[in-house]
Design a protein around this motif. Structure first.
Motif, mmCIF file in Angstrom:
data_model
loop_
_atom_site.group_PDB
_atom_site.id
_atom_site.type_symbol
_atom_site.label_atom_id
_atom_site.label_comp_id
_atom_site.label_asym_id
_atom_site.label_seq_id
_atom_site.Cartn_x
_atom_site.Cartn_y
_atom_site.Cartn_z
ATOM 1 N N ILE A 18 0.838 -1.197 0.000
ATOM 2 C CA ILE A 18 0.000 0.000 0.000
ATOM 3 C C ILE A 18 0.876 1.250 0.000
ATOM 4 C CG2 ILE A 18 -1.608 1.355 1.395
ATOM 5 C CD1 ILE A 18 -2.830 -1.384 2.256
ATOM 6 N N LEU A 19 1.888 1.264 0.863
ATOM 7 C CA LEU A 19 2.792 2.417 0.916
ATOM 8 C C LEU A 19 3.566 2.579 -0.390
ATOM 9 C CD1 LEU A 19 4.161 2.091 4.554
ATOM 10 C CD2 LEU A 19 2.542 3.783 3.673
ATOM 11 N N PHE A 20 3.946 1.469 -1.008
ATOM 12 C CA PHE A 20 4.635 1.539 -2.300
ATOM 13 C C PHE A 20 3.741 2.171 -3.363
ATOM 14 C CE2 PHE A 20 4.868 -0.621 -6.449
ATOM 15 C CZ PHE A 20 6.039 -0.042 -6.917
ATOM 16 N N MET A 21 2.499 1.718 -3.432
ATOM 17 C CA MET A 21 1.597 2.257 -4.451
ATOM 18 C C MET A 21 1.338 3.745 -4.238
ATOM 19 S SD MET A 21 -1.112 -0.800 -5.177
ATOM 20 C CE MET A 21 -1.308 -1.430 -3.540
ATOM 21 N N ILE A 22 1.109 4.145 -2.996
ATOM 22 C CA ILE A 22 0.900 5.563 -2.707
ATOM 23 C C ILE A 22 2.153 6.359 -3.050
ATOM 24 C CG2 ILE A 22 0.539 7.231 -0.844
ATOM 25 C CD1 ILE A 22 -1.262 5.085 0.489
ATOM 26 N N GLY A 23 3.311 5.849 -2.648
ATOM 27 C CA GLY A 23 4.568 6.542 -2.935
ATOM 28 C C GLY A 23 4.845 6.653 -4.427
ATOM 29 N N ALA A 24 4.527 5.603 -5.156
ATOM 30 C CA ALA A 24 4.764 5.638 -6.605
ATOM 31 C C ALA A 24 3.871 6.673 -7.280
ATOM 32 C CB ALA A 24 4.523 4.252 -7.201
ATOM 33 N N VAL A 25 2.609 6.724 -6.888
ATOM 34 C CA VAL A 25 1.686 7.695 -7.489
ATOM 35 C C VAL A 25 2.090 9.121 -7.114
ATOM 36 C CG1 VAL A 25 -0.694 8.515 -7.475
ATOM 37 C CG2 VAL A 25 -0.228 6.075 -7.665
ATOM 38 N N VAL A 26 2.383 9.346 -5.838
ATOM 39 C CA VAL A 26 2.803 10.680 -5.404
ATOM 40 C C VAL A 26 4.101 11.082 -6.100
ATOM 41 C CG1 VAL A 26 3.634 11.996 -3.410
ATOM 42 C CG2 VAL A 26 1.597 10.584 -3.204
ATOM 43 N N GLY A 27 5.029 10.163 -6.207
ATOM 44 C CA GLY A 27 6.293 10.452 -6.878
ATOM 45 C C GLY A 27 6.114 10.797 -8.340
ATOM 46 N N MET A 28 5.235 10.075 -9.019
ATOM 47 C CA MET A 28 4.984 10.368 -10.437
ATOM 48 C C MET A 28 4.347 11.742 -10.608
ATOM 49 S SD MET A 28 6.002 7.855 -12.379
ATOM 50 C CE MET A 28 5.047 7.882 -13.858
ATOM 51 N N VAL A 29 3.381 12.060 -9.746
ATOM 52 C CA VAL A 29 2.740 13.369 -9.828
ATOM 53 C C VAL A 29 3.760 14.468 -9.570
ATOM 54 C CG1 VAL A 29 1.040 14.880 -8.714
ATOM 55 C CG2 VAL A 29 0.424 12.522 -9.288
ATOM 56 N N MET A 30 4.591 14.262 -8.550
ATOM 57 C CA MET A 30 5.603 15.275 -8.240
ATOM 58 C C MET A 30 6.628 15.384 -9.368
ATOM 59 S SD MET A 30 6.266 14.697 -4.203
ATOM 60 C CE MET A 30 7.257 16.141 -3.986
ATOM 61 N N TYR A 31 6.973 14.272 -9.969
ATOM 62 C CA TYR A 31 7.976 14.281 -11.037
ATOM 63 C C TYR A 31 7.480 15.045 -12.256
ATOM 64 C CZ TYR A 31 11.520 12.582 -14.290
ATOM 65 O OH TYR A 31 12.535 12.509 -15.199
ATOM 66 N N PHE A 32 6.220 14.808 -12.632
ATOM 67 C CA PHE A 32 5.703 15.427 -13.853
ATOM 68 C C PHE A 32 5.120 16.822 -13.641
ATOM 69 C CE2 PHE A 32 5.599 10.926 -15.233
ATOM 70 C CZ PHE A 32 6.446 11.075 -16.320
ATOM 71 N N TYR A 33 4.612 17.111 -12.443
ATOM 72 C CA TYR A 33 3.942 18.393 -12.236
ATOM 73 C C TYR A 33 4.627 19.285 -11.205
ATOM 74 C CZ TYR A 33 0.229 16.171 -14.836
ATOM 75 O OH TYR A 33 -0.495 15.536 -15.816
ATOM 76 N N GLY A 34 5.679 18.816 -10.592
ATOM 77 C CA GLY A 34 6.363 19.610 -9.577
ATOM 78 C C GLY A 34 7.861 19.550 -9.771
ATOM 79 N N ASN A 35 8.544 19.404 -8.683
ATOM 80 C CA ASN A 35 9.997 19.328 -8.685
ATOM 81 C C ASN A 35 10.435 17.915 -9.094
ATOM 82 O OD1 ASN A 35 12.721 19.410 -8.159
ATOM 83 N ND2 ASN A 35 12.497 20.438 -6.181
ATOM 84 N N ARG A 36 11.152 17.818 -10.193
ATOM 85 C CA ARG A 36 11.566 16.489 -10.694
ATOM 86 C C ARG A 36 12.519 15.777 -9.738
ATOM 87 N NH1 ARG A 36 11.818 15.441 -16.897
ATOM 88 N NH2 ARG A 36 9.771 16.253 -17.405
ATOM 89 N N GLN A 37 13.393 16.518 -9.109
ATOM 90 C CA GLN A 37 14.360 15.891 -8.207
ATOM 91 C C GLN A 37 13.664 15.290 -6.986
ATOM 92 O OE1 GLN A 37 17.448 18.555 -6.951
ATOM 93 N NE2 GLN A 37 18.919 16.894 -6.755
ATOM 94 N N VAL A 38 12.720 16.007 -6.408
ATOM 95 C CA VAL A 38 11.971 15.485 -5.264
ATOM 96 C C VAL A 38 11.119 14.293 -5.690
ATOM 97 C CG1 VAL A 38 10.232 16.056 -3.531
ATOM 98 C CG2 VAL A 38 11.997 17.722 -4.110
ATOM 99 N N GLY A 39 10.497 14.386 -6.854
ATOM 100 C CA GLY A 39 9.710 13.267 -7.361
ATOM 101 C C GLY A 39 10.549 12.017 -7.549
#
Length: 60
Positions: A18-39
């Protein structure tokens, strides 16, 4: 005895998934719509959780 070994890590593995799936989705959103390094860091952290889950699956 085999049944017990399969259920031993089941709850932990479910939470890690569950934590992996949430982290993957949050990371993808951050990567494409926010800071790429943080994502990228969030995605790598999620992958570490998945690796731990896989290790627990192999241990049985």
């Amino acid at each position: 005895m085999e049944f017990y070994s399969e259920k031993r890590f089941l709850k932990i593995r479910q939470w890690l998934n569950i934590l992996f799936m949430i982290g993957a989705v949050v990371g993808m959103v951050m990567y494409f719509y926010g800071n790429r390094q943080v994502g990228f860091v969030v995605i790598v952290a999620a992958m570490v959780l998945k690796f731990v889950e896989c290790i627990l699956r192999l241990i049985k």
